[in-house]
Enzyme design. Structure first.
Site, PDB file in Angstrom:
ATOM      1  N   HIS A  64     -33.005  -1.616  34.495  1.00  0.00           N
ATOM      2  CA  HIS A  64     -32.494  -0.405  33.870  1.00  0.00           C
ATOM      3  C   HIS A  64     -31.314   0.068  34.712  1.00  0.00           C
ATOM      4  O   HIS A  64     -31.445   0.278  35.925  1.00  0.00           O
ATOM      5  CB  HIS A  64     -33.581   0.667  33.793  1.00  0.00           C
ATOM      6  CG  HIS A  64     -34.670   0.337  32.829  1.00  0.00           C
ATOM      7  ND1 HIS A  64     -35.991   0.674  33.024  1.00  0.00           N
ATOM      8  CD2 HIS A  64     -34.632  -0.334  31.641  1.00  0.00           C
ATOM      9  CE1 HIS A  64     -36.719   0.244  32.009  1.00  0.00           C
ATOM     10  NE2 HIS A  64     -35.911  -0.374  31.161  1.00  0.00           N
TER      11      HIS A  64
ATOM     12  N   HIS B  26     -38.025  -0.798  39.766  1.00  0.00           N
ATOM     13  CA  HIS B  26     -37.666   0.289  38.851  1.00  0.00           C
ATOM     14  C   HIS B  26     -37.719   1.634  39.560  1.00  0.00           C
ATOM     15  O   HIS B  26     -38.074   1.724  40.736  1.00  0.00           O
ATOM     16  CB  HIS B  26     -38.626   0.308  37.654  1.00  0.00           C
ATOM     17  CG  HIS B  26     -38.396  -0.781  36.662  1.00  0.00           C
ATOM     18  ND1 HIS B  26     -37.873  -0.562  35.404  1.00  0.00           N
ATOM     19  CD2 HIS B  26     -38.635  -2.114  36.733  1.00  0.00           C
ATOM     20  CE1 HIS B  26     -37.795  -1.715  34.746  1.00  0.00           C
ATOM     21  NE2 HIS B  26     -38.254  -2.671  35.534  1.00  0.00           N
TER      22      HIS B  26
ATOM     23  N   GLU C 194     -42.288   0.807  40.873  1.00  0.00           N
ATOM     24  CA  GLU C 194     -41.589   2.077  40.666  1.00  0.00           C
ATOM     25  C   GLU C 194     -41.398   2.725  42.032  1.00  0.00           C
ATOM     26  O   GLU C 194     -42.367   3.016  42.732  1.00  0.00           O
ATOM     27  CB  GLU C 194     -42.403   2.985  39.747  1.00  0.00           C
ATOM     28  CG  GLU C 194     -42.728   2.385  38.381  1.00  0.00           C
ATOM     29  CD  GLU C 194     -41.570   2.478  37.403  1.00  0.00           C
ATOM     30  OE1 GLU C 194     -40.568   3.168  37.730  1.00  0.00           O
ATOM     31  OE2 GLU C 194     -41.663   1.880  36.317  1.00  0.00           O
TER      32      GLU C 194
ATOM     33  N   GLU D  48     -31.406   2.831  37.325  1.00  0.00           N
ATOM     34  CA  GLU D  48     -32.464   2.706  38.330  1.00  0.00           C
ATOM     35  C   GLU D  48     -32.018   1.677  39.376  1.00  0.00           C
ATOM     36  O   GLU D  48     -32.501   0.549  39.416  1.00  0.00           O
ATOM     37  CB  GLU D  48     -33.772   2.297  37.661  1.00  0.00           C
ATOM     38  CG  GLU D  48     -34.258   3.315  36.624  1.00  0.00           C
ATOM     39  CD  GLU D  48     -35.464   2.850  35.831  1.00  0.00           C
ATOM     40  OE1 GLU D  48     -36.140   1.895  36.268  1.00  0.00           O
ATOM     41  OE2 GLU D  48     -35.735   3.439  34.767  1.00  0.00           O
TER      42      GLU D  48
END
EC number: 3.4.17.10
Length: 472
Positions: free
Chosen positions: A101, A232, A329, A104
């Protein structure tokens, strides 16, 4: 299937939370670190940095392009290996992917710095890094979505929305663009068909996939990757398969365990436990709710229990290849100020190294013809946990050179190998994972079967398949 694949070229605001939840605590960065790593590298700078690392460490690195973005930016990989560009049987291949992404980019910067750390460590004869590079082939793709990144970077922070640059330049979320193999897996389970792996051959749709997806998908299929990670932002947690909920309503969240749920939990926990904060109750939940207080559950989550994602990359890895991938994440805040990047490195450095080392856990080996010694490709390798009565419903297959790899936690296992035209073979092993740079080596020499399998052999094969099919 992945359509129009080109060959791989080898040669908005959140609820208030405490600052440390996404900024990190580390205080050991130097002024030099801040100057070099306290900003985001744009595409030109990223390519230049990769070229600099390659020039500094030419004996252990190679650069290659796996494809291009919609706007023509190259998707550049740097490989670290004592034999760059060459696969060595029983030497595990690992891949690390950042910036899927575009907004990110912490992973993009961490992977670029990881690459420089590997190079400098080799030059300085750092014992751990030399040991890692002698035993592992590491492929690093800092940016899978360079177009989205450039859009996000070129937008003033005050104007940058939660989704600015997330998708590729065509507006497609790349983590929803892979073939949805979960739906095939769940359907096969429902009707009792004993097919649990390498499901891409059963997939067909009319979707024109994005060039970034095609490039990474083809790359994933091109080498016998053992382990993978996808970096991410948006929370602080290690996410593991399955990402798509088993419930027929794919929008419903529900814990959806893969056949290797225990192993995936172990891998995710390894990253979280070695992170400065991920598994520790020293920060508030990113969304301010107790439901997603991931630190209270060890800093890990099943993807579908969090929210259901169809067409995601980590499940594609698991169901199309032998590779095991988790999604990491790294921050509540997306695209934080570049000045915070050195702290993120401090928080994640140990986790990244320890995760790559996990490629040397479990078992690996060669499967060859007992008469000729020739490698047997596409042999099927089943694993039965000593505490279970039937094998895990997810075998791996040997690569073209006869090598196989199976990441496993410590325990007692039975390894069962089957190949067309050969007798089935099995061995009982104890995996201790005490040797840092090598999984337990378990080799097989299969005897050619008689022209017509005996009744007993037919019964053994039927019994094995039926037992696996019944484990639903």
């Amino acid at each position: 299937m992945l359509h129009a694949m080109r060959p791989v070229l080898l040669v908005a605001a959140l609820l208030a939370v405490t600052a440390h939840a996404f900024l990190g605590f580390g205080s050991g960065s130097t002024h030099k670190d801040d100057a070099e790593w306290g900003h985001y590298h744009n595409q030109a700078q990223l390519e230049a940095k990769l070229g600099e690392i390659n020039e500094k460490c030419p004996e252990i690195t190679t650069l290659y392009e796996i494809g291009q973005s919609v706007e023509g930016r190259p998707l550049v990989v740097i490989q670290f290996s004592t034999t760059p560009g060459e696969h060595i049987p029983t030497k595990p291949e690992v891949k690390l992917i950042g910036n899927m992404h575009g907004n990110e980019p912490i992973g993009r910067e961490l992977l670029l710095r990881f690459a420089e750390t590997l190079c400098n460590g080799a030059i300085n004869n750092d014992k751990e890094i030399v040991q890692l590079l002698n035993s592992t082939s590491i492929h690093i793709l800092p940016s899978m979505n360079p177009d989205g990144f450039e859009l996000a970077l070129g937008t003033e922070p005050a104007q940058r929305q939660w989704l600015t640059g997330r998708s590729n330049i065509n507006g497609v979320d790349l983590n929803r663009d892979f073939p949805d193999l979960d739906s095939i897996f769940y359907e096969l389970q429902k009707i009792g068909v004993p097919k649990f792996d390498h499901l891409l051959s059963l997939f067909e749709d009319n979707v024109d996939r994005q060039p970034e997806t095609i490039a990474v998908g083809q790359w994933t299929l091109s080498l016998p990757f053992v382990l993978s990670a996808n970096f991410h932002e948006g929370d602080l947690v290690a996410n593991y398969p399955f990402d798509a909920a088993i419930d027929e309503n794919s929008q419903k969240t529900a814990y959806s365990a893969s056949p290797d749920d225990g192993t995936f939990r172990w891998l995710a926990k390894s990253y979280a436990d070695n992170h400065a904060h991920m598994s520790k109750n020293d920060h508030a939940p990113c969304d301010g709710t107790s439901q997603d207080a991931f630190a209270r559950q060890g800093g890990i989550t099943n993807g579908a229990k969090w929210y259901s994602v169809a067409g995601g990359m980590q499940d594609f890895n698991y169901l199309a290849t032998n590779a095991m991938e988790i999604t990491l994440e790294l921050s509540c805040e997306k695209m934080p100020e570049g000045s915070q990047l050195p702290r993120f490195w401090e928080d994640n450095q140990k986790s990244i190294f320890e995760y790559v080392w996990k490629s040397h856990s479990g078992v690996k080996g060669m499967v060859v013809d007992a008469m000729t010694g020739e490698p047997i490709k596409r042999a099927v390798v089943w694993i039965r946990n000593g505490t279970e009565t039937v094998p895990v419903k997810h075998p791996v297959t040997t690569w073209s050179e006869g090598d196989f790899y199976r990441v496993l936690p410590a325990g007692k296992y039975e390894i069962i190998v089957a190949a067309e035209g050969y007798d089935i073979a099995a061995k009982n092993v104890t995996v201790e994972n005490k040797v840092r740079d090598s999984a337990l080596v378990v080799n097989f020499a299969l005897s050619p079967a008689a022209d017509e399998p005996s009744e007993n052999e037919q019964e053994q094969i039927a019994e094995l398949v039926n037992e696996i099919a019944r484990r639903r």
